[in-house]
Design a protein around this motif. Structure first.
Motif, PDB file in Angstrom:
ATOM      1  N   TYR A 130      -9.170  -7.508  -6.455  1.00  0.00           N
ATOM      2  CA  TYR A 130      -8.745  -7.057  -5.122  1.00  0.00           C
ATOM      3  C   TYR A 130      -9.643  -7.587  -3.996  1.00  0.00           C
ATOM      4  O   TYR A 130      -9.660  -7.031  -2.905  1.00  0.00           O
ATOM      5  CB  TYR A 130      -8.707  -5.529  -5.081  1.00  0.00           C
ATOM      6  CG  TYR A 130      -7.690  -4.928  -6.027  1.00  0.00           C
ATOM      7  CD1 TYR A 130      -6.325  -5.012  -5.763  1.00  0.00           C
ATOM      8  CD2 TYR A 130      -8.081  -4.278  -7.192  1.00  0.00           C
ATOM      9  CE1 TYR A 130      -5.387  -4.466  -6.623  1.00  0.00           C
ATOM     10  CE2 TYR A 130      -7.163  -3.724  -8.064  1.00  0.00           C
ATOM     11  CZ  TYR A 130      -5.814  -3.816  -7.783  1.00  0.00           C
ATOM     12  OH  TYR A 130      -4.874  -3.281  -8.627  1.00  0.00           O
ATOM     13  N   SER A 183      -1.154   0.320  -8.512  1.00  0.00           N
ATOM     14  CA  SER A 183      -1.102  -0.243  -7.163  1.00  0.00           C
ATOM     15  C   SER A 183      -1.753   0.624  -6.089  1.00  0.00           C
ATOM     16  O   SER A 183      -1.965   0.165  -4.965  1.00  0.00           O
ATOM     17  CB  SER A 183       0.356  -0.500  -6.780  1.00  0.00           C
ATOM     18  OG  SER A 183       1.074   0.718  -6.691  1.00  0.00           O
ATOM     19  N   ILE A 184      -2.053   1.867  -6.405  1.00  0.00           N
ATOM     20  CA  ILE A 184      -2.700   2.755  -5.435  1.00  0.00           C
ATOM     21  C   ILE A 184      -4.130   3.020  -5.913  1.00  0.00           C
ATOM     22  O   ILE A 184      -4.336   3.362  -7.076  1.00  0.00           O
ATOM     23  CB  ILE A 184      -1.928   4.090  -5.300  1.00  0.00           C
ATOM     24  CG1 ILE A 184      -0.541   3.848  -4.708  1.00  0.00           C
ATOM     25  CG2 ILE A 184      -2.679   5.077  -4.430  1.00  0.00           C
ATOM     26  CD1 ILE A 184      -0.544   3.310  -3.303  1.00  0.00           C
ATOM     27  N   PRO A 185      -5.127   2.836  -5.049  1.00  0.00           N
ATOM     28  CA  PRO A 185      -5.034   2.642  -3.591  1.00  0.00           C
ATOM     29  C   PRO A 185      -5.211   1.192  -3.144  1.00  0.00           C
ATOM     30  O   PRO A 185      -5.266   0.915  -1.950  1.00  0.00           O
ATOM     31  CB  PRO A 185      -6.215   3.464  -3.079  1.00  0.00           C
ATOM     32  CG  PRO A 185      -7.255   3.249  -4.139  1.00  0.00           C
ATOM     33  CD  PRO A 185      -6.514   3.152  -5.452  1.00  0.00           C
ATOM     34  N   TYR A 186      -5.271   0.248  -4.104  1.00  0.00           N
ATOM     35  CA  TYR A 186      -5.737  -1.097  -3.757  1.00  0.00           C
ATOM     36  C   TYR A 186      -4.667  -2.006  -3.164  1.00  0.00           C
ATOM     37  O   TYR A 186      -4.971  -2.841  -2.309  1.00  0.00           O
ATOM     38  CB  TYR A 186      -6.335  -1.758  -5.006  1.00  0.00           C
ATOM     39  CG  TYR A 186      -7.386  -0.912  -5.687  1.00  0.00           C
ATOM     40  CD1 TYR A 186      -8.654  -0.768  -5.136  1.00  0.00           C
ATOM     41  CD2 TYR A 186      -7.101  -0.237  -6.877  1.00  0.00           C
ATOM     42  CE1 TYR A 186      -9.615   0.018  -5.757  1.00  0.00           C
ATOM     43  CE2 TYR A 186      -8.053   0.553  -7.512  1.00  0.00           C
ATOM     44  CZ  TYR A 186      -9.305   0.669  -6.942  1.00  0.00           C
ATOM     45  OH  TYR A 186     -10.251   1.445  -7.555  1.00  0.00           O
ATOM     46  N   LYS A 222      -2.507  -2.830  -0.805  1.00  0.00           N
ATOM     47  CA  LYS A 222      -2.018  -2.608   0.548  1.00  0.00           C
ATOM     48  C   LYS A 222      -0.801  -3.507   0.791  1.00  0.00           C
ATOM     49  O   LYS A 222      -0.469  -4.373  -0.017  1.00  0.00           O
ATOM     50  CB  LYS A 222      -3.115  -2.898   1.566  1.00  0.00           C
ATOM     51  CG  LYS A 222      -4.407  -2.129   1.331  1.00  0.00           C
ATOM     52  CD  LYS A 222      -4.192  -0.627   1.417  1.00  0.00           C
ATOM     53  CE  LYS A 222      -5.524   0.129   1.252  1.00  0.00           C
ATOM     54  NZ  LYS A 222      -5.330   1.586   1.232  1.00  0.00           N
ATOM     55  N   GLN A 223      -0.175  -3.309   1.948  1.00  0.00           N
ATOM     56  CA  GLN A 223       1.072  -4.024   2.212  1.00  0.00           C
ATOM     57  C   GLN A 223       0.883  -5.538   2.203  1.00  0.00           C
ATOM     58  O   GLN A 223       1.750  -6.277   1.718  1.00  0.00           O
ATOM     59  CB  GLN A 223       1.658  -3.580   3.559  1.00  0.00           C
ATOM     60  CG  GLN A 223       3.088  -4.074   3.788  1.00  0.00           C
ATOM     61  CD  GLN A 223       4.046  -3.524   2.735  1.00  0.00           C
ATOM     62  OE1 GLN A 223       4.153  -2.323   2.544  1.00  0.00           O
ATOM     63  NE2 GLN A 223       4.740  -4.419   2.039  1.00  0.00           N
ATOM     64  N   ASN A 224      -0.260  -6.027   2.706  1.00  0.00           N
ATOM     65  CA  ASN A 224      -0.452  -7.473   2.724  1.00  0.00           C
ATOM     66  C   ASN A 224      -0.581  -8.049   1.307  1.00  0.00           C
ATOM     67  O   ASN A 224      -0.157  -9.163   1.032  1.00  0.00           O
ATOM     68  CB  ASN A 224      -1.660  -7.847   3.578  1.00  0.00           C
ATOM     69  CG  ASN A 224      -2.942  -7.178   3.139  1.00  0.00           C
ATOM     70  OD1 ASN A 224      -2.910  -6.137   2.479  1.00  0.00           O
ATOM     71  ND2 ASN A 224      -4.079  -7.745   3.519  1.00  0.00           N
ATOM     72  N   TYR A 225      -1.150  -7.261   0.382  1.00  0.00           N
ATOM     73  CA  TYR A 225      -1.215  -7.687  -1.015  1.00  0.00           C
ATOM     74  C   TYR A 225       0.202  -7.738  -1.616  1.00  0.00           C
ATOM     75  O   TYR A 225       0.557  -8.685  -2.323  1.00  0.00           O
ATOM     76  CB  TYR A 225      -2.067  -6.720  -1.838  1.00  0.00           C
ATOM     77  CG  TYR A 225      -3.558  -6.880  -1.661  1.00  0.00           C
ATOM     78  CD1 TYR A 225      -4.314  -7.544  -2.627  1.00  0.00           C
ATOM     79  CD2 TYR A 225      -4.223  -6.368  -0.558  1.00  0.00           C
ATOM     80  CE1 TYR A 225      -5.694  -7.682  -2.498  1.00  0.00           C
ATOM     81  CE2 TYR A 225      -5.601  -6.499  -0.404  1.00  0.00           C
ATOM     82  CZ  TYR A 225      -6.333  -7.152  -1.374  1.00  0.00           C
ATOM     83  OH  TYR A 225      -7.692  -7.302  -1.244  1.00  0.00           O
ATOM     84  N   ARG A 226       0.973  -6.714  -1.323  1.00  0.00           N
ATOM     85  CA  ARG A 226       2.339  -6.649  -1.861  1.00  0.00           C
ATOM     86  C   ARG A 226       3.182  -7.791  -1.318  1.00  0.00           C
ATOM     87  O   ARG A 226       3.968  -8.405  -2.053  1.00  0.00           O
ATOM     88  CB  ARG A 226       2.974  -5.297  -1.526  1.00  0.00           C
ATOM     89  CG  ARG A 226       2.214  -4.129  -2.158  1.00  0.00           C
ATOM     90  CD  ARG A 226       2.882  -2.792  -1.897  1.00  0.00           C
ATOM     91  NE  ARG A 226       2.057  -1.690  -2.413  1.00  0.00           N
ATOM     92  CZ  ARG A 226       2.527  -0.583  -2.957  1.00  0.00           C
ATOM     93  NH1 ARG A 226       3.830  -0.395  -3.051  1.00  0.00           N
ATOM     94  NH2 ARG A 226       1.717   0.361  -3.395  1.00  0.00           N
ATOM     95  N   LEU A 228       2.945   3.643  -0.716  1.00  0.00           N
ATOM     96  CA  LEU A 228       1.762   3.498   0.108  1.00  0.00           C
ATOM     97  C   LEU A 228       1.546   4.763   0.921  1.00  0.00           C
ATOM     98  O   LEU A 228       2.490   5.364   1.436  1.00  0.00           O
ATOM     99  CB  LEU A 228       1.918   2.302   1.056  1.00  0.00           C
ATOM    100  CG  LEU A 228       1.843   0.929   0.402  1.00  0.00           C
ATOM    101  CD1 LEU A 228       2.272  -0.144   1.392  1.00  0.00           C
ATOM    102  CD2 LEU A 228       0.426   0.651  -0.100  1.00  0.00           C
ATOM    103  N   LYS A 229       0.302   5.158   1.052  1.00  0.00           N
ATOM    104  CA  LYS A 229      -0.022   6.369   1.831  1.00  0.00           C
ATOM    105  C   LYS A 229      -0.287   5.986   3.282  1.00  0.00           C
ATOM    106  O   LYS A 229      -0.743   4.902   3.582  1.00  0.00           O
ATOM    107  CB  LYS A 229      -1.244   7.046   1.223  1.00  0.00           C
ATOM    108  CG  LYS A 229      -0.983   7.564  -0.195  1.00  0.00           C
ATOM    109  CD  LYS A 229      -2.227   8.251  -0.742  1.00  0.00           C
ATOM    110  CE  LYS A 229      -1.988   8.757  -2.149  1.00  0.00           C
ATOM    111  NZ  LYS A 229      -3.191   9.410  -2.740  1.00  0.00           N
TER     112      LYS A 229
END
Length: 508
Positions: free
Chosen positions: A377, A411-414, A416-420, A507-508
């Motif tokens: 990450y 996938s949580i918490p690492y 983030k939307q840019n990773y996805r 995502l939170k």
């Protein structure tokens, strides 16, 4: 005396020999109906042998006509699967384009154009009813007709066809109601209506009869049966609704036949949207379906059901290991399919196990190179690079490209939307889970009851359980107990596939 006999024989043969120098006039319809009982002969003279009796009102196709040496007008016809000659009187010409025709032999070739030089595109079988769409007459008098058997449209020579007479039996062919239509007690518009078929409803077509100018079909609908008018049934219909795959590894094809190329695969229990239905010329029913991720295609209707299936998705992380073969043996014993999310170095260490996973019908996916959250990450680029490396290794070992992947620790918490977004750009399909077995924490068979408790909770929610376990000793040793209990609960275990909508932590 011998010469005189020979001369007399040649004169008689000439008198009764069919004259072939002229053919049917192009402006006369080649379809006709007997106005009285007519005898069909093997040649263009009454001296030739009788081949059949054509009853009054029976229809036939004229494929040629001549005037013989006795100045008699004779017609060369196809009738009842035979060709022969009848006198040209006592008939009524019919409009060919409003008649139904069929093959005069077992089947007649359909070609791309009106000539034998064109490629064959299909065939019309004897007993199949079709209407003529167009005609073409060659300079030599040969007549070709354009027709469609429901699958292909093309040209056939008229001399290979005959007019449809009587009843066609379909041997329980499935068709669809084209519109809401009344089912009659008899094959007549004057018969009593017994009930109404709804548009799109499947029925069994048993036979077709021509009643005067009316065409009627006998259908069976469950325990009910009756007659419906021509034009109210179809072999293709628009449908809507959802169904569920009830067979393993159902192949989606680009067309409604097993001869078409594969477009994708479906897993047991997968939900699909039905777009349309189609009955092939062989009587097989196919559904056009949408399965997600833009995947559309055709599957056999028998491979889906309207009832949701009880399915669980067992996902196995961190392998392969020295325990993988035992794990695979256990899955095979319980007829269970799973999805393996694997680490790159382990794939290289145990390539035979990975090949067996694919051979046994399991799904495989990427689970990173390092499995180190500090390295994986570090940035979207490092995460993508690790998954690309693992995907390439899977391709090298198995020959298949799998876009399925699971990130280390979920996938949580690492993620983030840019990773996805970065993963999606590389066509990866990320899966999380909804049942965590905690097998790594229990390190014993205790994980089984813990897992089953959360499986029951997902079932109560109406959700398919997606179980996370790991390729490790204690987990593998207790796996028979888990699989046995899942089977008792009525679950089938199926692999994930790329057309399914992935379960992902929000995502939170």
């Amino acid at each position: 005396m011998r010469k005189i006999r020979l001369i007399l024989f040649l004169i008689c043969a000439f008198l009764f020999m069919p004259f072939t120098g002229s053919t049917m006039a192009a402006d006369l319809s080649p379809a006709a109906e007997a106005q009285a009982d007519i005898t069909m002969h093997s040649g263009a003279s009454n001296q030739y042998q009788s081949k059949a009796l054509i009853s009054k009102s029976k229809k036939f196709i004229i494929i040629g006509e001549i005037t013989n040496s006795l100045n008699e007008h004779w017609l060369h016809i196809n009738y009842g699967g035979k060709s022969g000659w009848i006198k040209g009187s006592g008939i009524k010409r019919l409009d060919l384009r409003v008649q139904y025709v069929t093959s005069s032999a077992a089947e007649t070739l359909i070609r791309r154009g009106a000539s034998e030089s064109y490629q064959q595109t299909g065939s019309l079988k004897n007993g199949e009813m079709v209407k003529i769409m167009d005609t073409f007459t060659h300079k030599n008098g040969a007549i070709w007709v354009r027709l469609s058997n429901g699958n292909v449209t093309g040209w056939s020579e008229l001399q290979d066809l005959e007019l449809f007479n009587g009843t066609r039996n379909y041997f329980n062919k499935t068709v669809f109601a084209k519109t809401d239509t009344q089912v009659k007690r008899g094959a007549s518009s004057n018969a009593l209506a017994v009930y109404t078929l709804k548009k799109g409803q499947q029925v069994i077509l048993q036979s077709t009869v021509i009643n005067g100018k009316e065409i009627w079909h006998r259908i069976v609908d469950g325990r009910k049966s009756g007659w419906i008018a021509d034009g109210t049934i179809t072999n293709q219909v628009t449908l809507s609704g959802n169904m569920y795959v009830k067979d393993e590894n159902v192949v989606i094809r680009r067309g409604a036949s097993s001869h078409y190329k594969t477009a994708g695969k479906l897993s047991y229990g997968q939900k699909v949207s039905i777009i349309s239905g189609f009955t092939s010329s062989s009587g097989d029913i196919w559904y056009k379906v949408a399965a997600g991720k833009g995947l559309e295609g055709w599957i056999p209707a028998a491979s889906v059901t309207s009832q949701p299936m009880k399915v669980v998705y067992l996902t196995i992380d961190d392998g392969p290991t020295i325990y993988s073969n035992k794990l695979l043996d256990t899955l095979s014993q319980y007829d269970a399919k799973a999805t393996f999310f694997m680490v790159n170095g382990n794939i290289n260490a145990y390539p035979k196990a990975v090949k067996r996973m694919v051979t046994d019908g399991h799904a495989v996916g990427s689970h990173s190179v390092t499995h180190d959250k500090n390295k994986f990450y570090r940035s979207p680029a490092t995460a993508v690079n690790e998954m690309n490396t693992t995907r390439n290794t899977i391709k090298k070992v198995t020959g298949i490209t799998s876009n399925l992947m699971r990130t280390p620790y979920g996938s949580i918490p690492y993620m983030k939307q840019n990773y996805r977004n970065a993963m999606t750009k590389e066509h990866f399909i990320m899966w999380d889970w909804n049942v965590d077995s905690m097998d790594w924490k229990f390190n014993s068979s205790s994980y089984v009851n813990y897992t089953l408790h959360y499986v029951d909770m997902q079932e109560a929610k109406g959700q398919a359980p997606i179980i996370l376990i790991h390729d490790r000793k204690a987990t593998v040793e207790a796996l028979p107990s888990l699989l046995s209990e899942l089977k008792k609960r009525g679950y089938a275990l199926a692999p994930l596939n790329e057309s399914m909508t992935p379960h992902q932590f929000k995502l939170k």
